[in-house]
Design an enzyme around this catalytic site. Structure first.
Site, PDB file in Angstrom:
ATOM      1  N   ARG A   1     128.356 -13.373  67.645  1.00 40.70           N
ATOM      2  CA  ARG A   1     127.220 -12.846  68.407  1.00 40.70           C
ATOM      3  C   ARG A   1     126.560 -11.768  67.563  1.00 40.70           C
ATOM      4  O   ARG A   1     127.217 -10.793  67.194  1.00 40.70           O
ATOM      5  CB  ARG A   1     127.703 -12.222  69.714  1.00 40.70           C
ATOM      6  CG  ARG A   1     128.393 -13.219  70.605  1.00 40.70           C
ATOM      7  CD  ARG A   1     128.761 -12.550  71.914  1.00 40.70           C
ATOM      8  NE  ARG A   1     129.545 -13.484  72.723  1.00 40.70           N
ATOM      9  CZ  ARG A   1     129.585 -13.474  74.037  1.00 40.70           C
ATOM     10  NH1 ARG A   1     128.916 -12.574  74.711  1.00 40.70           N
ATOM     11  NH2 ARG A   1     130.310 -14.354  74.688  1.00 40.70           N
TER      12      ARG A   1
ATOM     13  N   GLU B   1     124.762  -9.364  68.239  1.00 40.92           N
ATOM     14  CA  GLU B   1     124.304  -8.218  69.028  1.00 40.92           C
ATOM     15  C   GLU B   1     124.426  -6.963  68.177  1.00 40.92           C
ATOM     16  O   GLU B   1     125.439  -6.753  67.521  1.00 40.92           O
ATOM     17  CB  GLU B   1     125.159  -8.095  70.302  1.00 40.92           C
ATOM     18  CG  GLU B   1     124.841  -9.196  71.295  1.00 40.92           C
ATOM     19  CD  GLU B   1     125.997  -9.515  72.234  1.00 40.92           C
ATOM     20  OE1 GLU B   1     127.076  -8.914  72.098  1.00 40.92           O
ATOM     21  OE2 GLU B   1     125.807 -10.393  73.099  1.00 40.92           O
TER      22      GLU B   1
ATOM     23  N   ARG C   1     134.242  -2.168  72.679  1.00 47.62           N
ATOM     24  CA  ARG C   1     134.714  -3.388  73.334  1.00 47.62           C
ATOM     25  C   ARG C   1     134.039  -4.661  72.838  1.00 47.62           C
ATOM     26  O   ARG C   1     134.271  -5.727  73.367  1.00 47.62           O
ATOM     27  CB  ARG C   1     134.546  -3.258  74.852  1.00 47.62           C
ATOM     28  CG  ARG C   1     133.182  -2.709  75.215  1.00 47.62           C
ATOM     29  CD  ARG C   1     133.135  -2.146  76.596  1.00 47.62           C
ATOM     30  NE  ARG C   1     132.718  -3.138  77.543  1.00 47.62           N
ATOM     31  CZ  ARG C   1     133.244  -3.259  78.762  1.00 47.62           C
ATOM     32  NH1 ARG C   1     134.185  -2.436  79.144  1.00 47.62           N
ATOM     33  NH2 ARG C   1     132.812  -4.179  79.582  1.00 47.62           N
ATOM     34  N   HIS C   2     133.176  -4.514  71.828  1.00 52.79           N
ATOM     35  CA  HIS C   2     132.481  -5.690  71.292  1.00 52.79           C
ATOM     36  C   HIS C   2     132.686  -5.847  69.794  1.00 52.79           C
ATOM     37  O   HIS C   2     132.687  -4.865  69.058  1.00 52.79           O
ATOM     38  CB  HIS C   2     130.970  -5.579  71.548  1.00 52.79           C
ATOM     39  CG  HIS C   2     130.607  -5.655  72.989  1.00 52.79           C
ATOM     40  ND1 HIS C   2     130.395  -4.546  73.758  1.00 52.79           N
ATOM     41  CD2 HIS C   2     130.441  -6.724  73.810  1.00 52.79           C
ATOM     42  CE1 HIS C   2     130.097  -4.919  75.003  1.00 52.79           C
ATOM     43  NE2 HIS C   2     130.132  -6.235  75.067  1.00 52.79           N
TER      44      HIS C   2
ATOM     45  N   GLU D   1     136.361  -6.110  81.473  1.00 56.14           N
ATOM     46  CA  GLU D   1     136.141  -7.551  81.685  1.00 56.14           C
ATOM     47  C   GLU D   1     136.931  -8.343  80.654  1.00 56.14           C
ATOM     48  O   GLU D   1     136.820  -8.111  79.454  1.00 56.14           O
ATOM     49  CB  GLU D   1     134.651  -7.892  81.548  1.00 56.14           C
ATOM     50  CG  GLU D   1     134.413  -9.389  81.741  1.00 56.14           C
ATOM     51  CD  GLU D   1     133.009  -9.869  81.348  1.00 56.14           C
ATOM     52  OE1 GLU D   1     132.029  -9.217  81.715  1.00 56.14           O
ATOM     53  OE2 GLU D   1     132.932 -10.919  80.677  1.00 56.14           O
TER      54      GLU D   1
ATOM     55  N   SER E   1     134.753 -14.511  81.839  1.00 62.52           N
ATOM     56  CA  SER E   1     133.685 -15.000  82.714  1.00 62.52           C
ATOM     57  C   SER E   1     133.843 -16.499  82.822  1.00 62.52           C
ATOM     58  O   SER E   1     134.309 -17.147  81.886  1.00 62.52           O
ATOM     59  CB  SER E   1     132.310 -14.695  82.124  1.00 62.52           C
ATOM     60  OG  SER E   1     132.038 -13.324  82.211  1.00 62.52           O
TER      61      SER E   1
ATOM     62  N   ARG F   1     139.689  -9.070  73.211  1.00 64.44           N
ATOM     63  CA  ARG F   1     139.414  -8.294  74.425  1.00 64.44           C
ATOM     64  C   ARG F   1     140.636  -8.287  75.346  1.00 64.44           C
ATOM     65  O   ARG F   1     141.006  -7.260  75.915  1.00 64.44           O
ATOM     66  CB  ARG F   1     138.193  -8.870  75.137  1.00 64.44           C
ATOM     67  CG  ARG F   1     137.782  -8.166  76.421  1.00 64.44           C
ATOM     68  CD  ARG F   1     137.157  -6.808  76.197  1.00 64.44           C
ATOM     69  NE  ARG F   1     135.825  -6.882  75.623  1.00 64.44           N
ATOM     70  CZ  ARG F   1     134.708  -7.171  76.289  1.00 64.44           C
ATOM     71  NH1 ARG F   1     134.761  -7.429  77.585  1.00 64.44           N
ATOM     72  NH2 ARG F   1     133.545  -7.187  75.669  1.00 64.44           N
TER      73      ARG F   1
HETATM   74  P1  ATP Z   1     130.626  -8.062  78.220  1.00 65.55           P
HETATM   75  O1  ATP Z   1     129.934  -8.002  79.569  1.00 65.55           O
HETATM   76  O2  ATP Z   1     131.961  -7.434  78.232  1.00 65.55           O
HETATM   77  O3  ATP Z   1     129.752  -7.654  77.104  1.00 65.55           O
HETATM   78  P2  ATP Z   1     129.911 -10.830  78.276  1.00 65.55           P
HETATM   79  O4  ATP Z   1     129.814 -11.020  79.736  1.00 65.55           O
HETATM   80  O5  ATP Z   1     128.660 -10.660  77.486  1.00 65.55           O
HETATM   81  O6  ATP Z   1     130.898  -9.627  77.944  1.00 65.55           O
HETATM   82  P3  ATP Z   1     130.906 -13.516  78.073  1.00 65.55           P
HETATM   83  O7  ATP Z   1     129.758 -14.283  77.556  1.00 65.55           O
HETATM   84  O8  ATP Z   1     131.220 -13.551  79.497  1.00 65.55           O
HETATM   85  O9  ATP Z   1     130.748 -12.006  77.594  1.00 65.55           O
HETATM   86  O10 ATP Z   1     132.168 -13.905  77.174  1.00 65.55           O
HETATM   87  C1  ATP Z   1     133.406 -14.291  77.687  1.00 65.55           C
HETATM   88  C2  ATP Z   1     134.501 -13.328  77.279  1.00 65.55           C
HETATM   89  O11 ATP Z   1     134.536 -13.142  75.860  1.00 65.55           O
HETATM   90  C3  ATP Z   1     134.310 -11.924  77.826  1.00 65.55           C
HETATM   91  O12 ATP Z   1     134.797 -11.825  79.121  1.00 65.55           O
HETATM   92  C4  ATP Z   1     135.136 -11.110  76.854  1.00 65.55           C
HETATM   93  O13 ATP Z   1     136.524 -11.253  77.119  1.00 65.55           O
HETATM   94  C5  ATP Z   1     134.869 -11.806  75.529  1.00 65.55           C
HETATM   95  N1  ATP Z   1     133.742 -11.223  74.787  1.00 65.55           N
HETATM   96  C6  ATP Z   1     132.445 -11.320  75.067  1.00 65.55           C
HETATM   97  N2  ATP Z   1     131.675 -10.712  74.159  1.00 65.55           N
HETATM   98  C7  ATP Z   1     132.520 -10.204  73.249  1.00 65.55           C
HETATM   99  C8  ATP Z   1     132.341  -9.473  72.048  1.00 65.55           C
HETATM  100  N3  ATP Z   1     131.127  -9.139  71.607  1.00 65.55           N
HETATM  101  N4  ATP Z   1     133.446  -9.117  71.349  1.00 65.55           N
HETATM  102  C9  ATP Z   1     134.664  -9.463  71.782  1.00 65.55           C
HETATM  103  N5  ATP Z   1     134.903 -10.157  72.896  1.00 65.55           N
HETATM  104  C10 ATP Z   1     133.852 -10.526  73.634  1.00 65.55           C
HETATM  105 MG    MG Z   2     130.926 -12.104  80.957  1.00 64.51          MG
END
Ligand code: ATP
Ligand code: MG
Length: 425
Positions: free
Chosen positions: A211, A213, A219-220, A348, A351, A399
């Protein structure tokens, strides 16, 4: 002579042994030298006395630098004062690899080196017992995730890492030059696992995702690994239950297989319970504004309110979930969806939800999200030739490790983190 591992020697407390390992620490007291030798399995005291042992053995132990690698043969002797109740008196010793005398980062158990510096020297950081403990736990997490879903008759699939367009409609993708075409690193295996669920019913996978971002948070990561499932003929409720059971299985395995690691990390874990809340109920409990995503603070609050619990928040407003999540009612009257999040230890971890398997509805939702239906043609078309109702979820491996072990920063749970500022090592 066959090499022994330190844990075995500590258990047996007798015999002659051949050990290989790293110099964890040394201490000199005049005529006596102590050395702590460390291998994959533990730490043992090695003792040399100037009058009782070979001069070369004594001198090497006296001079050797921390983190150098030794091979030694010697006698195991019980000693209540030594760590683990045992020490080795070596009669043969070989320096297999010499470490330079000043290490760029402190790797002792009491190290206070800050994370960025530690990550600059990640290869040396892996010498630390705490760091090793984190990754031993993580490998039990991924192994037991696989074990659980193999035992339930799931197929392990491998999605592509290079994709032609955004799978979730977001724009945060890393572009890749792919011959004459432009392509991207996959931000999610979403569409591919759905195609598999619609043919092979029950699939799971563990795959890297990227990603782009720009945020830099504790946490990312910009490259992370996901543990996913996707199953046919099931809805939101069934896959939440599967997540609950899988997480409980994983934590049980960690408790069983990582006793020493949890001790090193000073953690007391419990197999979590589960709590199911609707989005509406969550809004009331947290006194948050309806129509918003949970903030990190909200997630922390939930963690405090429900310790050692996986909190499932289901039935989210469709507005807050991706286009492919199934609306709660066919005519979308309630504006709610079959999507959920799971919060564990205040963060989190997952999802998921039920996906839309009806092409017309999918097109409608893509448009409603302001996306171009043309870009999703092959995805939508995949549901035109026999596609059952299906659901799934995704858990970030790093995570989840962060949540389980209560780590401040997700980078602690990634071997070689990739973030906005870090591409090396
Ligand atoms: P968050 O709200 O915590 O930014 P998200 O809702 O954008 O996460 P999802 O698309 O739901 O992320 O991704 C599914 C799972 O992957 C998340 O619940 C989390 O455990 C993990 N995850 C998401 N984005 C990241 C990231 N940038 N780095 C590490 N783990 C991630
Ligand atoms: Mg999510």
């Amino acid at each position: 002579m066959k090499r022994s591992y330190i844990a075995e020697v500590l258990k047996k407390k007798r015999g002659r042994v051949l050990l290989k390992g790293w110099v964890h620490d040394t201490r000199k007291l005049g005529k006596i030298c102590f050395l702590l030798l460390r291998d994959l399995t533990g730490i043992i005291q090695v003792t040399a006395h100037i009058d009782k042992q070979d001069k070369n053995v004594f001198n090497l132990i006296k001079k050797v630098n921390r983190e150098s690698i030794l091979e030694l043969k010697g006698k195991t002797v019980k000693n209540g004062k030594a760590p683990g109740g045992v020490e080795i008196f070596p009669d043969k010793i070989k320096l297999l690899s010499k470490a330079q005398s000043s290490l760029p980062v402190d790797v002792s158990d009491f190290s206070k080196t800050e994370l960025p510096k530690r990550l600059d020297y990640r290869f040396l950081d892996f010498h630390r017992r705490k760091v090793q403990a984190i990754f031993k736990v993580q490998s039990v997490i991924s192994m037991s995730f696989r074990e659980y879903f193999y035992s339930k008759g799931f197929l392990e699939m491998q999605p592509p890492s290079i994709i032609s367009s955004a799978s979730e409609g977001g724009t945060d993708l890393f572009p890749v030059k792919y011959f004459e075409k432009s392509a991207f690193l996959a931000q999610s295996p979403q569409l591919y696992k759905q195609m598999l669920a619609c043919s092979m019913e029950k699939v799971f996978l563990l795959t890297p995702v990227w990603r782009a971002e720009k945020h830099n948070t504790p946490r990312h990561l910009n490259e992370s690994r996901q543990m996913d499932i996707e199953t046919a003929f099931s809805g939101q409720k069934e896959v939440m239950k599967q997540l609950e059971k899988a997480v409980q299985f994983i934590v049980k395995k960690v408790l069983e297989k990582c006793k020493q690691e949890l001790e090193i990390l000073k953690l007391k874990l419990k197999v979590p319970k589960a709590k199911y809340l609707s989005y509406d109920e969550t809004v009331k409990i947290l006194r948050m504004r309806y129509g918003e995503d949970l903030s990190p603070e909200d997630e922390k609050k939930l963690g405090k309110k429900f310790p050692d619990t996986i909190v499932f928040i289901h039935s989210w407003p469709a507005k807050l979930k991706p286009f492919y999540i199934m609306p709660k009612d066919e005519n979308e009257k309630s504006k709610l969806s079959e999507g959920f999040d799971a919060i564990y230890q205040g963060i989190e971890i997952s999802s998921g939800g039920q996906r839309i398997h009806i092409p017309e509805l999918l097109e409608k939702r893509i448009k409603a999200k302001g996306l171009n239906v043309k870009n999703f043609k092959s995805y939508v078309d995949s549901f035109r030739f026999g596609a059952p109702k299906h659901s799934g979820w995704s858990v970030g491996l790093e995570r989840f490790t962060q949540a389980l072990l209560g780590l401040e920063n997700i980078r602690e749970a990634c071997f070689f983190p990739r973030d906005r500022d870090r591409l090396v090592p």
